[in-house]
Design a protein around this motif. Structure first.
Motif, PDB file in Angstrom:
ATOM      1  N   THR A  60       0.833  -1.202   0.000  1.00 46.28           N
ATOM      2  CA  THR A  60       0.000   0.000   0.000  1.00 46.28           C
ATOM      3  C   THR A  60       0.867   1.252   0.000  1.00 46.28           C
ATOM      4  O   THR A  60       1.984   1.251   0.529  1.00 46.28           O
ATOM      5  N   VAL A  61       0.353   2.312  -0.619  1.00 42.47           N
ATOM      6  CA  VAL A  61       1.005   3.624  -0.661  1.00 42.47           C
ATOM      7  C   VAL A  61      -0.055   4.694  -0.402  1.00 42.47           C
ATOM      8  O   VAL A  61      -1.181   4.591  -0.894  1.00 42.47           O
ATOM      9  N   ALA A  62       0.299   5.703   0.370  1.00 41.17           N
ATOM     10  CA  ALA A  62      -0.574   6.854   0.593  1.00 41.17           C
ATOM     11  C   ALA A  62       0.237   8.128   0.411  1.00 41.17           C
ATOM     12  O   ALA A  62       1.409   8.184   0.799  1.00 41.17           O
ATOM     13  N   ASP A  63      -0.383   9.130  -0.167  1.00 45.08           N
ATOM     14  CA  ASP A  63       0.270  10.407  -0.474  1.00 45.08           C
ATOM     15  C   ASP A  63      -0.587  11.518   0.120  1.00 45.08           C
ATOM     16  O   ASP A  63      -1.690  11.795  -0.362  1.00 45.08           O
ATOM     17  N   GLY A  64      -0.088  12.139   1.185  1.00 46.48           N
ATOM     18  CA  GLY A  64      -0.830  13.211   1.837  1.00 46.48           C
ATOM     19  C   GLY A  64      -1.148  14.341   0.874  1.00 46.48           C
ATOM     20  O   GLY A  64      -0.298  14.750   0.082  1.00 46.48           O
ATOM     21  N   VAL A  65      -2.369  14.843   0.934  1.00 52.67           N
ATOM     22  CA  VAL A  65      -2.826  15.850  -0.019  1.00 52.67           C
ATOM     23  C   VAL A  65      -2.139  17.181   0.250  1.00 52.67           C
ATOM     24  O   VAL A  65      -2.202  17.722   1.361  1.00 52.67           O
ATOM     25  N   GLY A  66      -1.459  17.704  -0.769  1.00 53.16           N
ATOM     26  CA  GLY A  66      -0.826  19.002  -0.660  1.00 53.16           C
ATOM     27  C   GLY A  66      -1.855  20.107  -0.596  1.00 53.16           C
ATOM     28  O   GLY A  66      -2.938  19.999  -1.172  1.00 53.16           O
ATOM     29  N   GLY A  67      -1.551  21.157   0.138  1.00 49.13           N
ATOM     30  CA  GLY A  67      -2.491  22.258   0.292  1.00 49.13           C
ATOM     31  C   GLY A  67      -3.443  22.061   1.445  1.00 49.13           C
ATOM     32  O   GLY A  67      -4.136  22.993   1.846  1.00 49.13           O
ATOM     33  N   ALA A  68      -3.498  20.844   1.982  1.00 48.73           N
ATOM     34  CA  ALA A  68      -4.289  20.560   3.174  1.00 48.73           C
ATOM     35  C   ALA A  68      -3.312  20.359   4.332  1.00 48.73           C
ATOM     36  O   ALA A  68      -2.144  20.041   4.130  1.00 48.73           O
ATOM     37  N   PRO A  69      -3.783  20.548   5.567  1.00 51.04           N
ATOM     38  CA  PRO A  69      -2.876  20.408   6.703  1.00 51.04           C
ATOM     39  C   PRO A  69      -2.500  18.951   6.955  1.00 51.04           C
ATOM     40  O   PRO A  69      -3.251  18.031   6.607  1.00 51.04           O
ATOM     41  N   ALA A  70      -1.342  18.738   7.557  1.00 55.05           N
ATOM     42  CA  ALA A  70      -0.954  17.447   8.124  1.00 55.05           C
ATOM     43  C   ALA A  70      -1.062  16.289   7.141  1.00 55.05           C
ATOM     44  O   ALA A  70      -1.531  15.211   7.490  1.00 55.05           O
TER      45      ALA A  70
ATOM     46  N   ARG B 259      -5.486  18.757 -11.983  1.00 54.27           N
ATOM     47  CA  ARG B 259      -4.897  17.902 -10.955  1.00 54.27           C
ATOM     48  C   ARG B 259      -5.657  17.922  -9.636  1.00 54.27           C
ATOM     49  O   ARG B 259      -5.305  17.192  -8.710  1.00 54.27           O
ATOM     50  N   ALA B 260      -6.687  18.750  -9.551  1.00 56.32           N
ATOM     51  CA  ALA B 260      -7.457  18.834  -8.310  1.00 56.32           C
ATOM     52  C   ALA B 260      -8.122  17.496  -8.017  1.00 56.32           C
ATOM     53  O   ALA B 260      -8.785  16.907  -8.882  1.00 56.32           O
ATOM     54  N   LEU B 261      -7.958  16.996  -6.798  1.00 58.67           N
ATOM     55  CA  LEU B 261      -8.559  15.714  -6.427  1.00 58.67           C
ATOM     56  C   LEU B 261     -10.048  15.877  -6.165  1.00 58.67           C
ATOM     57  O   LEU B 261     -10.476  16.827  -5.506  1.00 58.67           O
ATOM     58  N   VAL B 262     -10.827  14.941  -6.682  1.00 55.33           N
ATOM     59  CA  VAL B 262     -12.258  14.927  -6.410  1.00 55.33           C
ATOM     60  C   VAL B 262     -12.616  13.841  -5.404  1.00 55.33           C
ATOM     61  O   VAL B 262     -13.740  13.797  -4.903  1.00 55.33           O
TER      62      VAL B 262
ATOM     63  N   ARG C 122       9.418  17.227  -8.345  1.00 57.41           N
ATOM     64  CA  ARG C 122       9.026  18.364  -7.516  1.00 57.41           C
ATOM     65  C   ARG C 122       8.270  17.928  -6.273  1.00 57.41           C
ATOM     66  O   ARG C 122       8.027  18.728  -5.377  1.00 57.41           O
ATOM     67  N   ASP C 123       7.893  16.662  -6.228  1.00 57.23           N
ATOM     68  CA  ASP C 123       7.079  16.137  -5.135  1.00 57.23           C
ATOM     69  C   ASP C 123       7.806  14.960  -4.508  1.00 57.23           C
ATOM     70  O   ASP C 123       8.815  14.470  -5.037  1.00 57.23           O
TER      71      ASP C 123
END
Length: 238
Positions: free
Chosen positions: A29-39, A147-150, A219-220
């Protein structure tokens, strides 16, 4: 059968790493914290910890919903993390001889045999507008908010994960990665690298892919996890 696994993660162009991953002989499993949101780092860690705790026998969609509940429960108790979210992608080798998976967000799942197949499409505004027929692929690629996540784990009270199921075939390679990897490498370069690494072991594969992405100016954060289907009883049967 079991999974032979390895994972690798790098900062890329970020000051902190908001990606998290986990791998054992039945689950990756992989998870990528959403940029622009906290924590984002907290959200990704919680999602991965929840996924690992749910284990390989949980239906993948239920695993994603449990991760969503874990992220939201934590955010409700800590104001500093309110609104945090993360992508989540997972693949599981099941006891019935299948591999099952789920994803929420824009992290990537692919399977490699004699060719490479991407499993599912990203939950981004651009991809969904193209899928709905509102934009052509070229228009979607140019959309300013493409690129905005829905969809993301933690974004809403419930989450709808896209799921897939395939027969488990010895020799197949499953690669999960954050979009920091695929964004850094052109499609042709990425696919050529995968082809060149087909005979490499999982550790060499993930380390090479992450290195190539960083050298290309990622860049990420860049994270890759590989699970190869191999012969042998997994630990849970020993």
């Amino acid at each position: 059968m079991r999974l032979s696994v390895a994972g690798c993660s790098a900062l890329g162009g970020r000051e902190t790493n908001q990606d998290s991953w986990y791998a054992d002989d039945r689950l990756i499993t992989v998870a990528d914290g959403v940029g622009g949101a906290p924590a984002g780092d907290v959200a990704s860690r919680l999602a991965v910890e929840s996924t690992a705790a749910s284990g390989p026998d949980m239906p993948p969609e239920e695993t994603a919903n449990r991760a969503n509940a874990a992220v939201r429960a934590y955010a409700s108790t800590d104001p500093a993390t309110h609104g945090m979210a993360t992508t989540l992608v997972l693949a599981v080798l099941c006891g019935d001889g299948t591999v099952r998976g789920a994803h929420v967000g824009d992290s990537v799942t692919l399977v490699q045999t004699d060719r490479v197949e991407f499993l599912g499409s990203p939950h981004t505004l651009g991809a969904e507008l193209v899928a709905a027929g509102h934009l052509t692929a070229e228009e979607g690629a140019r959309h300013p908010n493409r690129r905005a996540l829905v969809r993301a784990v933690g974004m809403d009270a419930t989450v709808q994960a896209d799921t897939w199921e395939r027969p488990a075939v010895v020799g197949e390679r499953y690669l999960l990665c954050s979009d920091g990897l695929t964004d850094a490498l052109d499609d042709d370069v990425f696919l050529a690298a995968l082809a060149g690494l087909r005979a490499a072991d999982p550790r060499q594969c993930v380390e090479t892919l992450v290195r190539l992405a960083c050298e290309a100016g990622a860049r990420d954060n860049v994270t890759a996890v590989v699970g190869d289907v191999v012969i042998g009883d997994p630990a849970w049967r020993r």
